[in-house]
Write an enzyme that holds these catalytic residues in place. Structure first.
Site, PDB file in Angstrom:
ATOM      1  N   LYS A 121       0.293   6.665 -19.305  1.00 33.60           N
ATOM      2  CA  LYS A 121       0.692   5.911 -20.496  1.00 33.60           C
ATOM      3  C   LYS A 121      -0.232   6.265 -21.647  1.00 33.60           C
ATOM      4  O   LYS A 121      -1.457   6.102 -21.547  1.00 33.60           O
ATOM      5  CB  LYS A 121       0.640   4.405 -20.213  1.00 33.60           C
ATOM      6  CG  LYS A 121       1.137   3.556 -21.371  1.00 33.60           C
ATOM      7  CD  LYS A 121       1.195   2.087 -20.985  1.00 33.60           C
ATOM      8  CE  LYS A 121       1.748   1.238 -22.122  1.00 33.60           C
ATOM      9  NZ  LYS A 121       1.837  -0.186 -21.746  1.00 33.60           N
ATOM     10  N   ASP A 226       4.773 -11.241 -23.725  1.00 33.75           N
ATOM     11  CA  ASP A 226       5.897 -10.317 -23.913  1.00 33.75           C
ATOM     12  C   ASP A 226       6.664 -10.190 -22.600  1.00 33.75           C
ATOM     13  O   ASP A 226       7.076  -9.104 -22.197  1.00 33.75           O
ATOM     14  CB  ASP A 226       5.395  -8.954 -24.382  1.00 33.75           C
ATOM     15  CG  ASP A 226       6.507  -8.117 -25.019  1.00 33.75           C
ATOM     16  OD1 ASP A 226       7.581  -8.688 -25.295  1.00 33.75           O
ATOM     17  OD2 ASP A 226       6.307  -6.917 -25.223  1.00 33.75           O
TER      18      ASP A 226
END
Length: 460
Positions: A121, A226
């Site tokens: 990532k 989130d």
């Protein structure tokens, strides 16, 4: 910017040396001057300028000459520095295809030497789609200046720390392998994002598992902020895995209730629309007086008890202040014991108030004891009076000494002022006047030449 790792195999040690020099210079400069890059890199025979042209060609650097001639790193150059470090550590040996794109990051497949596939990532804060990072994320904290590369590095550090801690406490998260700069390497989740799933065999079970994760995070002192169908992975066996953690905050955050309710509402809304769940079967279990329980089955933020540790304290999550840390320290050191003792004392006082007669007897007995102590109190008061008189005499002597010292200091100041005035007057006497210093001296100009001619004519 597309990550093209084919360029990586053609870069030399000098190229990475110059890239590292630009990275070091960006600690104090938005645009690093060329001379500073040359001094940090220390390449022979002006090799720095040649390398800068090569890096500029591959778009690893950006050139700016608006204020002065300088360079700054691009995200591609920062990617190459992180990937090179990971390869040198032996974390992976190959970079594969891109498997995910988000508003804050890109995700790629990488392979180890034994063929194991991992996920890499790369945080890329500052995209046009999400530039309100300073107001919506707490990466900066007390810092005022920043650039996007630095913010991406802070986000990667925070996410790696959360992933490690959640894994140790048994949460279903990817296995964090390594972190460097803005890059995180983790295990590849064998599943799909929940948003791509159209049917489930047991939607009720999956829903309860996901809501249980939200509540369990809050019991550990954290809120995901989130938690939606885009950040939940599900495999063929309907096992859940959470992803994306850099925005997590503490339950002590001022907006903690809002974040918690938003996460819960996202899950309820998705399962209601996608799988037609009604949530009416849990009405009997919910008290109508609970706060935040506007819909049947929704967990209440204020009803959650922190009984599983303090992960927000361990990881310094957003909203966890120093006052919260002091309160936790008091709780750990045994403040709960004092609370139980005070409760038992309160119960004892209530019981004593019922027995009014016995209290009156004890008070009369105390009055008799006070009469016996009166004679001793008088003797002690005499001693106290004598000591106070001696203290007054000492204080008066000290005041007289202080007055004498003040008079001596005043005389000394007067004599020093007189000497200062005399020295200034003597200095003025020895100086030349301003007119004498600035008087015009004729150095043989036209006026002096004319005066000489007049003298010769007069002599004739």
């Amino acid at each position: 910017m597309k990550l093209d790792v084919d360029v990586l195999r053609y870069l030399s040690k000098d190229d990475f040396r110059v890239l590292t020099a630009v990275e070091l210079g960006m600690r104090n400069h938005e645009i690093v001057p060329t001379e500073l890059i040359d001094r940090i890199a220390r390449l022979k025979h002006g090799g720095t300028y040649k390398v800068l042209k090569i890096l500029l060609k591959y778009k690893l650097l950006h050139h700016d000459s608006s204020k002065y001639d300088g360079f700054r790193l691009t995200y591609l150059g920062y990617d190459f520095l992180a990937i090179k470090t990971m390869v040198n550590k032996g974390v992976f040996v190959a970079v594969g295809r891109q498997i995910g794109v988000g508003k804050e990051s890109d995700i790629f497949e990488v392979a180890r030497e034994d063929g194991t596939v991992l996920a890499m990532k790369l945080h890329r804060l500052g995209r046009v789609s999400f530039r309100a990072v300073k107001s919506k994320r707490d990466y900066l904290r007390h810092r005022s200046s920043y650039n996007w590369l630095y913010l991406s590095r802070l986000a990667a550090l925070k996410e790696f720390a959360f992933m490690k801690a959640l894994e140790t406490h048994g949460f279903p998260v990817p296995n964090a392998v390594e972190q460097n700069r803005h890059c995180i390497v983790m295990s590849l989740v064998q599943g799909y994002p929940l948003v791509q799933v159209k049917q489930l065999q047991n939607p009720d079970t999956v829903f309860e598992t996901i809501i249980g994760l939200v509540v369990r995070l809050a019991e550990h002192g954290l809120i995901h902020c989130d938690f939606n169908e885009f950040n939940i992975m599900i495999d063929d066996e309907e096992k859940i895995t959470m992803i994306d953690f850099p925005q997590m905050v503490s339950v002590s955050h001022r907006n903690a209730q809002m974040y918690f309710d938003r996460d819960v509402e996202c899950i309820f809304k998705f399962f209601r629309k996608r799988f037609n769940l009604s949530f009416q079967e849990n009405i009997e279990d919910i008290d109508s007086s609970d706060e935040g329980g506007d819909e049947a089955g929704k967990p209440c933020f204020f009803a959650i008890e922190r009984k599983s540790g303090f992960l927000d304290r361990e990881l310094s999550a957003s909203g966890f202040t120093r006052k919260d840390e002091e309160d936790i320290q008091r709780f750990i050191e045994g403040s709960t014991e004092t609370d139980t003792i005070s409760d038992s004392q309160g119960v004892g006082l209530v019981e004593d108030q019922d027995e009014v007669g016995t209290v009156d007897d004890d008070s009369s007995h105390l009055v008799e004891q006070n009469d016996g102590y009166e004679s001793q109190g008088k003797d002690e008061s005499c001693k106290v009076c004598e000591s106070s008189e001696s203290e007054k005499e000492d204080a008066s002597d000290n005041e007289e000494n202080n007055e004498d010292a003040m008079e001596n200091e005043a005389e000394l100041v007067k004599s020093l002022n007189k000497q200062r005035r005399r020295a200034i007057a003597a200095a003025h006497r020895g100086r030349k006047t301003i007119a004498a210093r600035n008087s015009y001296k004729d150095k043989g100009g036209r006026s002096s030449h004319n005066s000489k001619i007049q003298k010769q004519l007069s002599s004739w």
